[in-house]
Design a protein around this motif. Structure first.
Motif, PDB file in Angstrom:
ATOM      1  N   GLU A   1     -18.057  17.797 -15.781  1.00  0.00           N
ATOM      2  CA  GLU A   1     -18.858  16.707 -16.349  1.00  0.00           C
ATOM      3  C   GLU A   1     -20.240  17.200 -16.754  1.00  0.00           C
ATOM      4  N   GLU A   2     -20.834  18.031 -15.906  1.00  0.00           N
ATOM      5  CA  GLU A   2     -22.146  18.599 -16.223  1.00  0.00           C
ATOM      6  C   GLU A   2     -22.065  19.491 -17.452  1.00  0.00           C
ATOM      7  N   TRP A   3     -20.989  20.280 -17.554  1.00  0.00           N
ATOM      8  CA  TRP A   3     -20.784  21.163 -18.710  1.00  0.00           C
ATOM      9  C   TRP A   3     -20.618  20.345 -19.989  1.00  0.00           C
ATOM     10  N   GLN A   4     -19.898  19.232 -19.905  1.00  0.00           N
ATOM     11  CA  GLN A   4     -19.670  18.387 -21.082  1.00  0.00           C
ATOM     12  C   GLN A   4     -20.958  17.726 -21.572  1.00  0.00           C
ATOM     13  N   LYS A   5     -21.941  17.580 -20.698  1.00  0.00           N
ATOM     14  CA  LYS A   5     -23.187  16.902 -21.062  1.00  0.00           C
ATOM     15  C   LYS A   5     -24.347  17.870 -21.260  1.00  0.00           C
ATOM     16  N   ARG A   6     -24.106  19.162 -21.144  1.00  0.00           N
ATOM     17  CA  ARG A   6     -25.196  20.140 -21.208  1.00  0.00           C
ATOM     18  C   ARG A   6     -25.865  20.110 -22.582  1.00  0.00           C
ATOM     19  N   PRO A   7     -27.152  20.440 -22.654  1.00  0.00           N
ATOM     20  CA  PRO A   7     -27.837  20.503 -23.952  1.00  0.00           C
ATOM     21  C   PRO A   7     -27.255  21.615 -24.828  1.00  0.00           C
ATOM     22  N   LEU A   8     -27.234  21.376 -26.128  1.00  0.00           N
ATOM     23  CA  LEU A   8     -26.705  22.349 -27.085  1.00  0.00           C
ATOM     24  C   LEU A   8     -27.824  22.858 -27.980  1.00  0.00           C
ATOM     25  N   GLN A   9     -27.497  23.850 -28.802  1.00  0.00           N
ATOM     26  CA  GLN A   9     -28.485  24.390 -29.729  1.00  0.00           C
ATOM     27  C   GLN A   9     -28.823  23.355 -30.800  1.00  0.00           C
ATOM     28  N   ALA A  10     -29.972  23.494 -31.392  1.00  0.00           N
ATOM     29  CA  ALA A  10     -30.415  22.526 -32.398  1.00  0.00           C
ATOM     30  C   ALA A  10     -29.670  22.697 -33.719  1.00  0.00           C
ATOM     31  N   VAL A  11     -29.328  23.942 -34.068  1.00  0.00           N
ATOM     32  CA  VAL A  11     -28.693  24.220 -35.362  1.00  0.00           C
ATOM     33  C   VAL A  11     -27.483  25.122 -35.150  1.00  0.00           C
ATOM     34  N   TYR A  12     -26.377  24.777 -35.816  1.00  0.00           N
ATOM     35  CA  TYR A  12     -25.170  25.606 -35.805  1.00  0.00           C
ATOM     36  C   TYR A  12     -24.808  25.957 -37.247  1.00  0.00           C
ATOM     37  N   SER A  13     -24.495  27.210 -37.458  1.00  0.00           N
ATOM     38  CA  SER A  13     -24.112  27.623 -38.813  1.00  0.00           C
ATOM     39  C   SER A  13     -22.760  27.043 -39.192  1.00  0.00           C
ATOM     40  N   ALA A  14     -21.861  26.928 -38.220  1.00  0.00           N
ATOM     41  CA  ALA A  14     -20.533  26.347 -38.490  1.00  0.00           C
ATOM     42  C   ALA A  14     -19.988  25.709 -37.224  1.00  0.00           C
TER      43      ALA A  14
END
Length: 389
Positions: free
Chosen positions: A139-152
């Motif tokens: 659950e913690e992994w599913q809610k973790r913050p992600l990067q602001a920009v993804y190339s794809a």
């Protein structure tokens, strides 16, 4: 034993180790209670709480089953730290059970292995409860913050049989894979849905947004119902590339075996063209040749032509990354290996536990950027100069 010049056999060594573990745990429990009460055994104190006897308990360890006498306090406030209440499996053994589970073994497989290796009986339900301790981490992994920009970002789907309300149902697990600006792949999460819809995909994309993804250059999708509209609503500046490999597979599914190779060669002239104009010309020839026998194949390519040929807007280095499914296929291969021994899962959570453990192993292997990333990044920096950071 060595000093006494005895030559112990394996069973005797195991028995001595088991005895040592039992004594160590027992002493640790006594010290734990002493620390909690604030005075040693047999000493007088003004503390209104005091020792209150023992409770017998059997725990499983790497050396086998060990009988312990867990000390109690009269106020029932003492919580042992080493061997907690209701805990029956200790330390490294618990870690080994979870590790075996992550390798794709069923609870029954693990039960048999532990019986063979340690001569102990652990119920399948207890093993299942131990692996449930993964769920908070999931659950913690599913809610973790992600990067602001993804190339794809790639979307893909895997189907599993899951038991629900006494019936076995086919459930779709949607896997989202991102490629960051550092060139490293990342599994962004899993989502379960019984049906595809714009609303469902809007929920997935808004979840990504809430976790910090503010921009995506390119989405690669597999003809998922409603997803293009949802992407347009959440990430209006993103390009959407329909997966060419999945389109080819879907086309060949309805072609007779005798003509399949020939039709596949003609399709390769379309998607393997060097420019979109050349691809259009080859598509005209393909339609002229095959429209009578396979009109549905031609119609599918025509209807989806815009999203199927989006990759022609990009340099060759980026095209290869978009229209092939190497990244997705490597993920699916790992997931199939981790879940191959399970025909039916007892719950949604059991599926997600397996996929999560497999995902952690995948991410450990994804420590390096994708191939030719320096060249790909230099192209992206020019194409998305105002959005790249």
């Amino acid at each position: 034993m060595v000093k006494e010049k005895k030559a112990p056999g394996p069973e005797e060594v195991r028995a001595r180790l088991k005895e040592l573990v039992q004594k160590t745990l027992q002493e640790a429990l006594e010290a734990d209670l002493e620390d909690f009460l604030g005075y040693p055994k047999h000493h007088r104190t003004d503390n209104p709480n005091s020792r209150g006897g023992y409770t017998s308990k059997t725990v499983r360890t790497d050396t086998g089953e060990v009988e312990l006498h867990v000390p109690r306090d009269r106020n029932s406030e003492f919580e042992p730290q080493l061997v907690k209440k209701r805990q029956t499996v200790l330390g490294e053994l618990e870690d080994k059970i979870i590790a075996l589970y992550s390798k794709g073994m069923t609870t029954r497989d693990i039960q048999q292995i532990l019986g063979d290796m340690y001569g102990m009986e652990i119920s399948a339900s207890l093993i299942s409860r131990l692996t449930d301790r993964i769920l908070p981490r999931l659950e913690e992994w599913q809610k973790r913050p992600l990067q602001a920009v993804y190339s794809a970002i790639w979307f893909d789907c895997i189907f599993y049989s899951v038991r629900e309300e006494g019936r076995v149902q086919k459930k779709a697990i949607y896997v989202v894979i991102g490629l960051g600006l550092d060139g490293r792949r990342e599994l962004l999460g899993f989502w379960i849905a019984s049906t595809e819809s714009k609303g469902f995909w809007l929920g997935v994309l808004n979840d990504l947004k809430s976790r910090g993804v503010r921009d995506v250059f390119i989405f690669s999708v597999d003809g998922l119902s409603g997803i293009e509209d949802a992407i347009g609503a959440c990430y209006p500046r993103a390009d959407v590339q329909r997966c060419v490999v999945h389109q080819i597979r879907n086309s060949l599914r309805y072609v007779s075996w005798k003509e399949r190779k020939e039709l596949a060669r003609d399709l390769k002239l379309v998607y393997g063209a060097s420019t979109v104009d050349e691809a259009s010309l080859q598509m005209d020839r393909f339609e002229e040749k095959w429209s009578v026998r396979y009109p549905h194949v031609v119609k599918s390519w025509r209807v989806n032509w815009g999203s199927l040929t989006r990759y022609f807007d990009y340099p060759v280095e980026i095209r290869r990354m978009l229209y092939t499914t190497n990244i997705v296929e490597s993920v699916n291969s790992k997931f199939r290996k981790a879940t191959g021994s399970r025909r039916v899962f007892p719950s949604d959570e059991s599926v997600l536990k397996c996929l999560y453990m497999a995902a952690l192993e995948l991410e450990r292997k994804w420590s390096r950027p994708v191939r030719d990333w320096a060249s790909i990044y230099s192209q992206l920096a020019i194409l998305f100069e105002d959005r790249i950071q």
